[in-house]
Design a protein around this motif. Structure first.
Motif, PDB file in Angstrom:
ATOM      1  N   VAL A  39     -17.249  15.738 -17.870  1.00  0.00           N
ATOM      2  CA  VAL A  39     -18.480  14.957 -17.720  1.00  0.00           C
ATOM      3  C   VAL A  39     -19.570  15.905 -17.234  1.00  0.00           C
ATOM      4  CG1 VAL A  39     -19.597  13.171 -16.306  1.00  0.00           C
ATOM      5  CG2 VAL A  39     -17.264  12.807 -17.175  1.00  0.00           C
ATOM      6  N   THR A  48     -26.186  21.319 -12.810  1.00  0.00           N
ATOM      7  CA  THR A  48     -26.590  22.376 -11.867  1.00  0.00           C
ATOM      8  C   THR A  48     -25.408  22.965 -11.089  1.00  0.00           C
ATOM      9  OG1 THR A  48     -27.146  20.807 -10.108  1.00  0.00           O
ATOM     10  CG2 THR A  48     -28.935  21.469 -11.570  1.00  0.00           C
ATOM     11  N   ASP A  49     -24.322  22.217 -10.965  1.00  0.00           N
ATOM     12  CA  ASP A  49     -23.081  22.784 -10.420  1.00  0.00           C
ATOM     13  C   ASP A  49     -22.186  23.242 -11.560  1.00  0.00           C
ATOM     14  OD1 ASP A  49     -23.018  22.741  -7.587  1.00  0.00           O
ATOM     15  OD2 ASP A  49     -22.908  20.557  -7.634  1.00  0.00           O
ATOM     16  N   THR A  52     -28.144  15.502  -9.733  1.00  0.00           N
ATOM     17  CA  THR A  52     -28.015  14.059  -9.515  1.00  0.00           C
ATOM     18  C   THR A  52     -27.165  13.760  -8.283  1.00  0.00           C
ATOM     19  OG1 THR A  52     -26.014  13.916 -10.859  1.00  0.00           O
ATOM     20  CG2 THR A  52     -28.132  13.640 -12.007  1.00  0.00           C
TER      21      THR A  52
HETATM   22  C1  LIG Z   1     -29.928  27.194  -7.297  1.00  0.00           C
HETATM   23  C2  LIG Z   1     -29.124  26.026  -6.792  1.00  0.00           C
HETATM   24  C3  LIG Z   1     -29.439  25.470  -5.547  1.00  0.00           C
HETATM   25  C4  LIG Z   1     -28.699  24.389  -5.064  1.00  0.00           C
HETATM   26  N1  LIG Z   1     -29.029  23.876  -3.821  1.00  0.00           N
HETATM   27  C5  LIG Z   1     -28.305  22.852  -3.313  1.00  0.00           C
HETATM   28  C6  LIG Z   1     -28.613  22.328  -2.020  1.00  0.00           C
HETATM   29  O1  LIG Z   1     -29.526  22.774  -1.325  1.00  0.00           O
HETATM   30  N2  LIG Z   1     -27.863  21.300  -1.568  1.00  0.00           N
HETATM   31  C7  LIG Z   1     -26.829  20.759  -2.303  1.00  0.00           C
HETATM   32  O2  LIG Z   1     -26.172  19.823  -1.845  1.00  0.00           O
HETATM   33  N3  LIG Z   1     -26.534  21.239  -3.543  1.00  0.00           N
HETATM   34  C8  LIG Z   1     -27.238  22.260  -4.060  1.00  0.00           C
HETATM   35  N4  LIG Z   1     -26.927  22.762  -5.305  1.00  0.00           N
HETATM   36  C9  LIG Z   1     -25.811  22.192  -6.041  1.00  0.00           C
HETATM   37  C10 LIG Z   1     -26.182  21.077  -7.073  1.00  0.00           C
HETATM   38  O3  LIG Z   1     -27.503  21.198  -7.499  1.00  0.00           O
HETATM   39  C11 LIG Z   1     -25.955  19.665  -6.528  1.00  0.00           C
HETATM   40  O4  LIG Z   1     -24.642  19.493  -6.061  1.00  0.00           O
HETATM   41  C12 LIG Z   1     -26.246  18.597  -7.599  1.00  0.00           C
HETATM   42  O5  LIG Z   1     -26.382  17.346  -6.969  1.00  0.00           O
HETATM   43  C13 LIG Z   1     -25.174  18.485  -8.674  1.00  0.00           C
HETATM   44  O6  LIG Z   1     -25.551  17.458  -9.574  1.00  0.00           O
HETATM   45  P1  LIG Z   1     -25.534  17.647 -11.156  1.00  0.00           P
HETATM   46  O7  LIG Z   1     -26.052  16.382 -11.719  1.00  0.00           O
HETATM   47  O8  LIG Z   1     -26.221  18.869 -11.552  1.00  0.00           O
HETATM   48  O9  LIG Z   1     -23.955  17.767 -11.386  1.00  0.00           O
HETATM   49  P2  LIG Z   1     -23.167  18.483 -12.577  1.00  0.00           P
HETATM   50  O10 LIG Z   1     -23.214  19.957 -12.400  1.00  0.00           O
HETATM   51  O11 LIG Z   1     -23.562  17.945 -13.892  1.00  0.00           O
HETATM   52  O12 LIG Z   1     -21.691  17.949 -12.243  1.00  0.00           O
HETATM   53  C14 LIG Z   1     -21.016  18.315 -11.055  1.00  0.00           C
HETATM   54  C15 LIG Z   1     -19.587  17.758 -11.114  1.00  0.00           C
HETATM   55  O13 LIG Z   1     -19.601  16.334 -11.051  1.00  0.00           O
HETATM   56  C16 LIG Z   1     -18.978  15.761 -12.218  1.00  0.00           C
HETATM   57  N5  LIG Z   1     -19.782  14.556 -12.481  1.00  0.00           N
HETATM   58  C17 LIG Z   1     -21.141  14.488 -12.458  1.00  0.00           C
HETATM   59  N6  LIG Z   1     -21.531  13.210 -12.577  1.00  0.00           N
HETATM   60  C18 LIG Z   1     -20.399  12.455 -12.686  1.00  0.00           C
HETATM   61  C19 LIG Z   1     -20.162  11.048 -12.825  1.00  0.00           C
HETATM   62  N7  LIG Z   1     -21.169  10.162 -12.836  1.00  0.00           N
HETATM   63  N8  LIG Z   1     -18.877  10.619 -12.907  1.00  0.00           N
HETATM   64  C20 LIG Z   1     -17.856  11.514 -12.876  1.00  0.00           C
HETATM   65  N9  LIG Z   1     -18.027  12.855 -12.733  1.00  0.00           N
HETATM   66  C21 LIG Z   1     -19.276  13.317 -12.638  1.00  0.00           C
HETATM   67  C22 LIG Z   1     -19.013  16.854 -13.264  1.00  0.00           C
HETATM   68  O14 LIG Z   1     -17.963  16.706 -14.202  1.00  0.00           O
HETATM   69  C23 LIG Z   1     -18.843  18.106 -12.401  1.00  0.00           C
HETATM   70  O15 LIG Z   1     -17.492  18.281 -12.085  1.00  0.00           O
HETATM   71  C24 LIG Z   1     -27.648  23.841  -5.826  1.00  0.00           C
HETATM   72  C25 LIG Z   1     -27.360  24.380  -7.104  1.00  0.00           C
HETATM   73  C26 LIG Z   1     -28.082  25.461  -7.573  1.00  0.00           C
HETATM   74  C27 LIG Z   1     -27.739  26.029  -8.933  1.00  0.00           C
END
Ligand SMILES: Cc1cc2nc3c(=O)[nH]c(=O)nc-3n(C[C@H](O)[C@H](O)[C@H](O)COP(=O)(O)OP(=O)(O)OC[C@H]3O[C@@H](n4cnc5c(N)ncnc54)[C@H](O)[C@@H]3O)c2cc1C
Length: 297
Positions: free
Chosen positions: A32, A37-38, A113
């Motif tokens: 998924v 971003t992660d 998100t």
């Molecule tokens: C430069 C940088 C800075 C960052 N700074 C921070 C910070 O300050 N604080 C912080 O907490 N994080 C930080 N992050 C990490 C990240 O941005 C957050 O954790 C973000 O909320 C991840 O959300 P996403 O939608 O991008 O997840 P994704 O990368 O799309 O998914 C993350 C994981 O969740 C799973 N997933 C996502 N949505 C669902 C769903 N609805 N149901 C089931 N599985 C799901 C995916 O399969 C994956 O395993 C940073 C990342 C980067 C690259």
């Protein structure tokens, strides 16, 4: 250079039901993706091989924040930027709104998100302690049906949750707090922006009708254990007590004593313990001034 030979499937359904059907067919063979971003960082680091992608970006239902009777339902695809700017989140859950505002950079907040932050389950995930402090529950759906799980039971280790491959996190459910609920959010890191937290604290205190007696208090911390944790001893100590009779230093000491953080590149165990005590005291002082200086009455 390494060549990928296996053909990739990229699926981006518009309905939750379709997504659940896809998950039940592919199970562990599909990943998924929300904001990526992660996930994309892990993918490019070759932490695992992914051939099939289920992108949630077209599912509008997952992007809403709505009040439903005595609770708020936040869709898993709600971004940090949305959380930060939502009037309802600011009004009812300021600690969550402030934590979202502290994440990464504007680019990350526009893509990342709440669902991704939760399922990624990093001990340093900024939204996790605030969600626990507001008594969040997570709605997990699969074609077999729905499960509502308290945040506390969802996280089982660093980057480990009870979510099964066929389940989707669809909503985050928070009870609407009473008017006399106060909160404090503190994130400690090495600099102000784009930083992984060394320690986070979310304190949410609900006062009784007299606005002085503590009805309930939740003290939740991130980056001090394999999962976000609540210090339940503080809850017991504060419940039923007049806020102006609380010994802030004693409560800070309880937090320090109850956590067993590790040493890592962001801070030593001893540093984290000292800081935990100090930020607990600061958070109590902030709540004290927000509820009209209970301590001086
Ligand atoms: C430069 C940088 C800075 C960052 N700074 C921070 C910070 O300050 N604080 C912080 O907490 N994080 C930080 N992050 C990490 C990240 O941005 C957050 O954790 C973000 O909320 C991840 O959300 P996403 O939608 O991008 O997840 P994704 O990368 O799309 O998914 C993350 C994981 O969740 C799973 N997933 C996502 N949505 C669902 C769903 N609805 N149901 C089931 N599985 C799901 C995916 O399969 C994956 O395993 C940073 C990342 C980067 C690259």
């Amino acid at each position: 250079m390494h060549q990928r030979t296996v053909p990739c499937q990229y699926l981006a359904p518009q309905q939750i039901a379709e997504a659940l059907e896809i998950l039940s067919q592919y199970g562990k063979e599909i990943k998924v993706i929300a904001g990526g971003t992660d996930l994309l960082v892990q993918y490019y680091d070759r932490l695992y091989e992914i051939n099939n992608w289920l992108d949630l970006k077209n599912i509008k239902e997952l992007k809403d924040i709505r009040i439903n009777k005595n609770q708020i339902e936040i869709g898993a695809m709600v971004t940090h930027a949305q959380l930060e700017s939502s009037e309802d989140i600011k009004k009812y859950y300021p600690v969550l709104s402030q934590a979202a505002a502290d994440i990464g950079s504007p680019q990350i907040r526009n893509r990342g998100t709440i669902g991704g932050n939760i399922v990624n389950a990093s001990p340093a995930g900024d939204l996790l302690a605030p969600l626990m402090a507001y008594d969040a529950q997570f709605r997990l759906l699969s074609i077999k049906g729905e499960k509502i799980v308290p945040a506390e039971e969802f996280f089982i280790g660093p980057k480990k949750t009870i979510l099964e491959p066929a389940q989707l996190l669809t909503q985050i459910i928070l009870p609407l707090p009473s008017e006399r609920t106060y909160g404090s959010w503190i994130k400690i890191g090495k600099r102000k922006a784009l930083i992984i937290a060394t320690i986070t604290l979310a304190l949410v205190v609900e006062m009784a009708e007299d606005n002085k007696t503590v009805k309930e208090a939740r003290t939740c911390l991130g980056s001090v254990a394999p999962t976000p944790i609540e210090i339940k001893e503080v809850r017991k100590k504060m419940a039923g007590r007049n806020f102006n009779q609380l010994d802030f230093a004693e409560l800070g000491q309880i937090v320090e004593d109850k956590i067993s953080p590790i040493d890592d590149i962001r801070g030593t165990r001893e540093y984290r313990k000292d800081v935990a005590k100090e930020i607990m005291i600061n958070a109590l002082e902030e709540i004290d001034s927000a509820c009209g200086g209970c301590i001086n009455e």
